[in-house]
Enzyme design. Structure first.
Site, short mmCIF file in Angstrom:
data_model
loop_
_atom_site.label_atom_id
_atom_site.label_comp_id
_atom_site.label_asym_id
_atom_site.label_seq_id
_atom_site.Cartn_x
_atom_site.Cartn_y
_atom_site.Cartn_z
N ARG A 77 5.43 11.86 -10.54
CA ARG A 77 6.42 10.69 -10.51
C ARG A 77 7.82 11.04 -10.71
NH1 ARG A 77 2.71 7.08 -9.37
NH2 ARG A 77 0.62 7.30 -10.43
N GLN A 78 8.19 11.94 -9.94
CA GLN A 78 9.89 12.53 -9.74
C GLN A 78 10.06 12.53 -8.31
OE1 GLN A 78 11.46 15.20 -12.75
NE2 GLN A 78 9.36 15.53 -13.64
N TYR B 171 1.35 8.11 1.73
CA TYR B 171 1.74 8.54 2.98
C TYR B 171 2.07 7.21 3.88
CZ TYR B 171 -0.76 12.87 2.00
OH TYR B 171 -1.00 14.01 1.70
N CYS C 178 0.13 19.33 -3.31
CA CYS C 178 0.19 19.21 -4.66
C CYS C 178 1.06 19.27 -5.60
CB CYS C 178 -1.23 20.09 -5.10
SG CYS C 178 -0.87 22.06 -4.81
N ALA D 280 6.61 14.90 -4.33
CA ALA D 280 5.57 14.94 -3.00
C ALA D 280 6.32 14.42 -1.95
CB ALA D 280 4.32 14.34 -3.38
#
Length: 304
Positions: free
Chosen positions: A240-241, A278, A233, A244
């Site tokens: 949007r950087q 992924y 999370c 993740a």
């Protein structure tokens, strides 16, 4: 000697006394101590995220001997209490925390969590993500706080190696890069988190979470070890950087350095953005799970 009535004058008054039987006090039975989860509050509440209602639980389940033993272990070896956390604690500098693998990107650094305050912030981010779809639900902040407290204790147990078939668990966090002109607190620095665990397949399993009745005993062989990612999370205001994806790349490096050959992750069948993330990193859907209904999860794997 017996005195007759003539011995006493007529004016003498004899009070008529009535003997009252004395009742024996009722036996006082020792009060049975309540379980630890009943002593924390008079009522407990359970929130259901599926149909947006709150149900009150009045009848607490009985605790058998095995649960009592497990509870005593958890309380005796419990991690740092929430009351000991310092929510204005400053983020560690790079010199203070230079151990383990890390990955720098943009304005952030992905690394392993080191402070209890970082574990708590990671737990709070997971609570925010869990209740994100219900922002207008009544008392949602209370449910977030309760969720975060439970996740904090569970996370500390996992990282201490005291959960099921998990051999090792690492909490990876993304924090803002050190700035000599700005002193940030831990709460304002952590923007993303995920868990990487080293697990054992259970006897009868061929893939993690296989839908078949298996034994709950782990298969203790090196060939049955695998790495697993969960609880990914990112803060709503830092998306949007590339946070993740870079945490996933760091998790891959940690799993490879631990000698793992496969890295698994479960994702909801209707969560298309997560599946694309992924796949971008290199994961592929495991055969046999691609036809899962929208309300179930897909199993994705990356060979290291």
């Amino acid at each position: 000697m017996i005195l007759s009535k003539e011995f006493f004058p007529r004016e003498c008054f004899f009070p008529q006394l009535r003997v009252v039987s004395i009742r024996q006090p009722a036996e006082i039975k020792p009060r049975r101590s309540l379980p630890f989860y009943a002593r924390t509050s008079s009522t407990s509440w359970e929130a259901s995220s599926s149909n947006n209602f709150v149900r009150k639980i009045d009848d607490l389940p009985r605790v058998d001997d095995s649960t009592k033993n497990q509870r005593s272990i958890d309380t005796e070896t419990s991690p740092s209490k929430l009351s000991e956390l310092s929510f204005d604690k400053l983020q560690q500098s790079d010199k203070e925390n230079n151990e383990g693998l890390r990955r720098a990107f943009g304005r952030f650094v992905a690394r392993e969590a080191a402070l209890d305050e970082e574990y708590w912030t990671a737990s709070w981010l997971r609570a925010e993500a869990h209740w994100e779809s219900m922002p207008h639900m009544r008392h949602v902040d209370n449910y977030k706080r309760k969720y975060a407290e439970q996740e904090f204790n569970a996370l500390k147990r996992r990282c201490a190696g005291r959960e099921g078939n998990s051999l090792k668990c690492v909490c990876i966090v993304s924090v803002k890069k050190e700035d000599p002109n700005i002193r940030r607190t831990v709460l304002n620095s952590v923007v993303g988190t995920l868990d990487l665990s080293i697990r054992l397949l259970l006897l009868g399993e061929k893939i993690p979470g296989e839908n078949k009745r298996v034994c709950s005993i782990p298969a203790i062989h090196d060939t049955n070890r695998y790495a697993y990612i969960s609880n990914v999370c990112v803060s709503k205001f830092a998306r949007r950087q590339g946070i993740a994806s870079n945490m996933l790349y760091l998790a891959i490096d940690v799993a490879a350095s631990s000698g793992m050959k496969q890295l698994f992750v479960h994702v909801n069948a209707d969560n298309t953005p997560a599946q694309e993330l992924y796949r971008k990193v290199g994961f592929e859907v495991v055969d046999g799970t691609s036809a899962a209904p929208p309300d179930q999860r897909l199993l994705m794997c990356l060979k290291l």
